[in-house]
Design a protein around this motif. Structure first.
Motif, PDB file in Angstrom:
ATOM      1  N   GLN A  50       0.823  -1.212   0.000  1.00 24.03           N
ATOM      2  CA  GLN A  50       0.000   0.000   0.000  1.00 24.03           C
ATOM      3  C   GLN A  50       0.861   1.269   0.000  1.00 24.03           C
ATOM      4  OE1 GLN A  50      -3.193  -0.115  -0.284  1.00 24.03           O
ATOM      5  NE2 GLN A  50      -3.595  -2.285   0.090  1.00 24.03           N
ATOM      6  N   ALA A  51       2.105   1.148  -0.431  1.00 19.41           N
ATOM      7  CA  ALA A  51       3.051   2.266  -0.326  1.00 19.41           C
ATOM      8  C   ALA A  51       2.526   3.551  -0.959  1.00 19.41           C
ATOM      9  CB  ALA A  51       4.387   1.873  -0.951  1.00 19.41           C
ATOM     10  N   GLU A  52       1.875   3.440  -2.117  1.00 24.20           N
ATOM     11  CA  GLU A  52       1.394   4.640  -2.808  1.00 24.20           C
ATOM     12  C   GLU A  52       0.325   5.366  -2.010  1.00 24.20           C
ATOM     13  OE1 GLU A  52       0.241   3.953  -6.821  1.00 24.20           O
ATOM     14  OE2 GLU A  52       2.197   3.140  -7.420  1.00 24.20           O
ATOM     15  N   PHE A  64       0.332   5.832   1.004  1.00 24.63           N
ATOM     16  CA  PHE A  64       1.040   6.619   2.024  1.00 24.63           C
ATOM     17  C   PHE A  64       2.024   7.602   1.386  1.00 24.63           C
ATOM     18  CE2 PHE A  64      -0.091   2.620   4.164  1.00 24.63           C
ATOM     19  CZ  PHE A  64      -0.702   3.096   5.319  1.00 24.63           C
ATOM     20  N   ASP A  65       1.874   7.818   0.084  1.00 28.18           N
ATOM     21  CA  ASP A  65       2.780   8.699  -0.646  1.00 28.18           C
ATOM     22  C   ASP A  65       4.219   8.213  -0.533  1.00 28.18           C
ATOM     23  OD1 ASP A  65       3.313  10.838  -2.310  1.00 28.18           O
ATOM     24  OD2 ASP A  65       3.575  12.275  -0.660  1.00 28.18           O
ATOM     25  N   ASN A  66       4.368   6.894  -0.365  1.00 28.94           N
ATOM     26  CA  ASN A  66       5.682   6.234  -0.273  1.00 28.94           C
ATOM     27  C   ASN A  66       6.555   6.796   0.854  1.00 28.94           C
ATOM     28  OD1 ASN A  66       4.935   6.378  -3.468  1.00 28.94           O
ATOM     29  ND2 ASN A  66       5.867   4.408  -2.924  1.00 28.94           N
ATOM     30  N   LYS A  67       5.910   7.272   1.932  1.00 29.82           N
ATOM     31  CA  LYS A  67       6.669   7.902   3.016  1.00 29.82           C
ATOM     32  C   LYS A  67       6.260   7.371   4.385  1.00 29.82           C
ATOM     33  CE  LYS A  67       5.449  12.089   2.039  1.00 29.82           C
ATOM     34  NZ  LYS A  67       5.322  13.569   2.010  1.00 29.82           N
ATOM     35  N   ILE A  68       7.246   7.235   5.245  1.00 27.16           N
ATOM     36  CA  ILE A  68       7.036   7.086   6.678  1.00 27.16           C
ATOM     37  C   ILE A  68       7.548   8.373   7.306  1.00 27.16           C
ATOM     38  CG2 ILE A  68       7.684   5.843   8.781  1.00 27.16           C
ATOM     39  CD1 ILE A  68       8.097   3.349   7.053  1.00 27.16           C
ATOM     40  N   VAL A  69       6.690   9.090   8.001  1.00 22.77           N
ATOM     41  CA  VAL A  69       7.069  10.384   8.575  1.00 22.77           C
ATOM     42  C   VAL A  69       7.724  10.155   9.933  1.00 22.77           C
ATOM     43  CG1 VAL A  69       6.287  12.674   9.262  1.00 22.77           C
ATOM     44  CG2 VAL A  69       5.153  11.475   7.377  1.00 22.77           C
ATOM     45  N   GLY A  70       9.004  10.511  10.017  1.00 21.61           N
ATOM     46  CA  GLY A  70       9.755  10.274  11.239  1.00 21.61           C
ATOM     47  C   GLY A  70      10.030  11.542  12.025  1.00 21.61           C
ATOM     48  N   ILE A  71      11.023  11.436  12.913  1.00 22.99           N
ATOM     49  CA  ILE A  71      11.406  12.577  13.749  1.00 22.99           C
ATOM     50  C   ILE A  71      12.883  12.883  13.495  1.00 22.99           C
ATOM     51  CG2 ILE A  71       9.624  12.267  15.477  1.00 22.99           C
ATOM     52  CD1 ILE A  71      11.639  10.706  17.176  1.00 22.99           C
ATOM     53  N   GLU A  72      13.611  13.303  14.512  1.00 24.98           N
ATOM     54  CA  GLU A  72      15.004  13.687  14.326  1.00 24.98           C
ATOM     55  C   GLU A  72      15.869  12.474  13.982  1.00 24.98           C
ATOM     56  OE1 GLU A  72      12.962  16.483  17.107  1.00 24.98           O
ATOM     57  OE2 GLU A  72      13.205  14.303  17.003  1.00 24.98           O
ATOM     58  N   PRO A  73      16.841  12.642  13.091  1.00 23.73           N
ATOM     59  CA  PRO A  73      17.739  11.536  12.751  1.00 23.73           C
ATOM     60  C   PRO A  73      18.606  11.135  13.945  1.00 23.73           C
ATOM     61  CG  PRO A  73      18.554  13.588  11.824  1.00 23.73           C
ATOM     62  CD  PRO A  73      17.177  13.875  12.359  1.00 23.73           C
ATOM     63  N   ASP A 125      10.776  -1.650   0.491  1.00 23.87           N
ATOM     64  CA  ASP A 125      11.673  -1.067  -0.501  1.00 23.87           C
ATOM     65  C   ASP A 125      11.087   0.152  -1.205  1.00 23.87           C
ATOM     66  OD1 ASP A 125      13.450  -3.150   0.074  1.00 23.87           O
ATOM     67  OD2 ASP A 125      12.527  -4.459  -1.428  1.00 23.87           O
ATOM     68  N   ASP A 126       9.765   0.250  -1.245  1.00 24.12           N
ATOM     69  CA  ASP A 126       9.129   1.359  -1.963  1.00 24.12           C
ATOM     70  C   ASP A 126       8.821   2.544  -1.055  1.00 24.12           C
ATOM     71  OD1 ASP A 126       9.195  -0.088  -4.311  1.00 24.12           O
ATOM     72  OD2 ASP A 126       7.215  -0.981  -3.997  1.00 24.12           O
ATOM     73  N   MET A 127       9.284   2.495   0.195  1.00 21.41           N
ATOM     74  CA  MET A 127       8.981   3.574   1.129  1.00 21.41           C
ATOM     75  C   MET A 127      10.258   4.254   1.596  1.00 21.41           C
ATOM     76  SD  MET A 127       5.704   2.210   3.281  1.00 21.41           S
ATOM     77  CE  MET A 127       5.136   3.894   3.478  1.00 21.41           C
ATOM     78  N   LYS A 128      10.127   5.529   1.904  1.00 20.54           N
ATOM     79  CA  LYS A 128      11.252   6.334   2.365  1.00 20.54           C
ATOM     80  C   LYS A 128      10.954   6.862   3.761  1.00 20.54           C
ATOM     81  CE  LYS A 128      13.798  10.606   1.341  1.00 20.54           C
ATOM     82  NZ  LYS A 128      13.892  11.785   0.444  1.00 20.54           N
ATOM     83  N   LEU A 129      11.950   6.799   4.635  1.00 24.16           N
ATOM     84  CA  LEU A 129      11.814   7.350   5.974  1.00 24.16           C
ATOM     85  C   LEU A 129      12.184   8.827   5.937  1.00 24.16           C
ATOM     86  CD1 LEU A 129      11.288   7.034   9.000  1.00 24.16           C
ATOM     87  CD2 LEU A 129      13.665   6.262   9.252  1.00 24.16           C
ATOM     88  N   VAL A 130      11.217   9.693   6.230  1.00 26.10           N
ATOM     89  CA  VAL A 130      11.418  11.142   6.146  1.00 26.10           C
ATOM     90  C   VAL A 130      11.813  11.689   7.520  1.00 26.10           C
ATOM     91  CG1 VAL A 130      10.350  13.357   5.604  1.00 26.10           C
ATOM     92  CG2 VAL A 130       9.733  11.308   4.290  1.00 26.10           C
ATOM     93  N   ASP A 156      -6.720  11.336   4.852  1.00 23.32           N
ATOM     94  CA  ASP A 156      -5.657  10.712   4.073  1.00 23.32           C
ATOM     95  C   ASP A 156      -4.961   9.615   4.876  1.00 23.32           C
ATOM     96  OD1 ASP A 156      -6.174  12.498   2.028  1.00 23.32           O
ATOM     97  OD2 ASP A 156      -4.667  13.948   2.717  1.00 23.32           O
ATOM     98  N   TRP A 157      -4.273   8.736   4.162  1.00 22.61           N
ATOM     99  CA  TRP A 157      -3.487   7.708   4.817  1.00 22.61           C
ATOM    100  C   TRP A 157      -2.110   8.287   5.171  1.00 22.61           C
ATOM    101  CZ3 TRP A 157      -4.030   1.972   2.982  1.00 22.61           C
ATOM    102  CH2 TRP A 157      -5.388   1.608   3.034  1.00 22.61           C
ATOM    103  N   VAL A 158      -1.634   7.984   6.363  1.00 21.62           N
ATOM    104  CA  VAL A 158      -0.333   8.449   6.814  1.00 21.62           C
ATOM    105  C   VAL A 158       0.203   7.444   7.820  1.00 21.62           C
ATOM    106  CG1 VAL A 158      -1.291   9.833   8.708  1.00 21.62           C
ATOM    107  CG2 VAL A 158       0.949  10.419   7.760  1.00 21.62           C
TER     108      VAL A 158
END
Length: 285
Positions: free
Chosen positions: A133-135, A137-146, A164-169, A188-190
């Protein structure tokens, strides 16, 4: 009229003397430096401890730093303590590096948790389901400080579950919750990196995604950590850090106050301390 003037003068003199003696008392026992991560939980707890120590007569400085710097400063004795150590999972790597250079005072709050969180209306229940279901979620996982334990665990989870299709922001706690709130407002999905306790669970209907491989670990605890030698140098401060313990509900009350418009975490911490004298009494030497 003369008696009234005399009374007012006496009252003013009393107030001035009180203010003067308070100023002398503040910091008369010495300086204390505490560090913390810029997370809602630690903003609440660190300010509460600051207020308690100030009321005992210490000059207290609190500084927000990156998690790695937080542990390093304690290990090197540059600061006196913290009440912000998430163990045994989130910050375990940092703890292991300096275990012999700090003093673990044990949990100040139990029943914490970290993981990936979505609104309850999202039709995904496990982390493994995110890839398909990556799309949505806009292919994103919304994170916090690195560099935080939560982000490190999320990187491990993404690899373990093949996301593999998701990016950690990378962002911050406030940005992450703002993105969450905006997504919920529009249906929206998040998916975000979440933790408990957090005010967002009292505000929104959320759920943790199942983690069958236990990448994020189970229930955690937040520990208080002191520098070596604090017990000898400032025994009263050491005792407060050692005694400090509260519940998720008690912390949640203060966190909710901190989310109010124009809230000041320090002022709210003082309000909390004054509202719960029976709890604070148990923390004192």
């Amino acid at each position: 009229m003369d008696k009234l003037r005399l009374s007012l003068s006496a009252f003013a003199l009393f107030g001035l003397c009180t203010l003067f003696t308070s100023g002398v008392a503040a910091g008369s026992k010495g300086k204390v430096e505490l560090v913390y991560g810029e997370w809602t939980t630690e903003i609440a707890s660190t300010n509460v401890v600051k207020v308690v120590l100030e009321d005992l007569g210490y000059d207290v400085t609190i500084t927000s730093v990156a998690v790695g710097a937080m542990w390093q400063a304690l290990a090197e004795g540059d600061v006196d303590g913290m009440v912000a150590a998430w163990l045994p999972t989130t910050q375990q790597t940092y703890f292991e590096r300096v275990r012999d250079q700090v003093v673990d005072l044990g949990p100040n709050l139990e029943g914490t948790r970290i993981g990936l969180v979505v609104p309850s209306y999202v039709e995904v229940d496990t982390i493994a389901d995110l890839q398909a279901q990556a799309e949505r979620f806009d292919n994103k996982i919304v994170g916090i400080e690195p560099g935080t334990g939560t982000m490190r665990r999320t990187e491990q989870a993404m690899a373990a579950y093949g996301l593999d299709d998701m990016k950690l922001v990378e962002s911050s706690g406030p940005i992450m919750t703002a993105v969450l709130g905006d997504a919920i407002k529009h249906g929206d999905w998040v998916v975000i990196t979440g933790w408990t306790p957090h005010w967002m669970f009292n505000t929104y209907d959320l759920k943790y995604l199942a983690d069958p491989d236990n990448i994020y670990g189970g229930s955690e605890r937040i520990h208080s950590i002191a520098r070596k030698g604090l017990a000898e140098d400032l025994p009263e401060v050491y005792a407060v850090l050692d005694n400090f313990h509260w519940t998720p509900a008690q912390m949640g009350e203060l966190m909710a106050w901190n989310e109010e418009k124009h809230a000041d975490p320090y002022d709210n911490a003082r309000r909390w301390v004054e509202t719960h004298p029976e709890v604070v009494e148990r923390w004192l030497p």
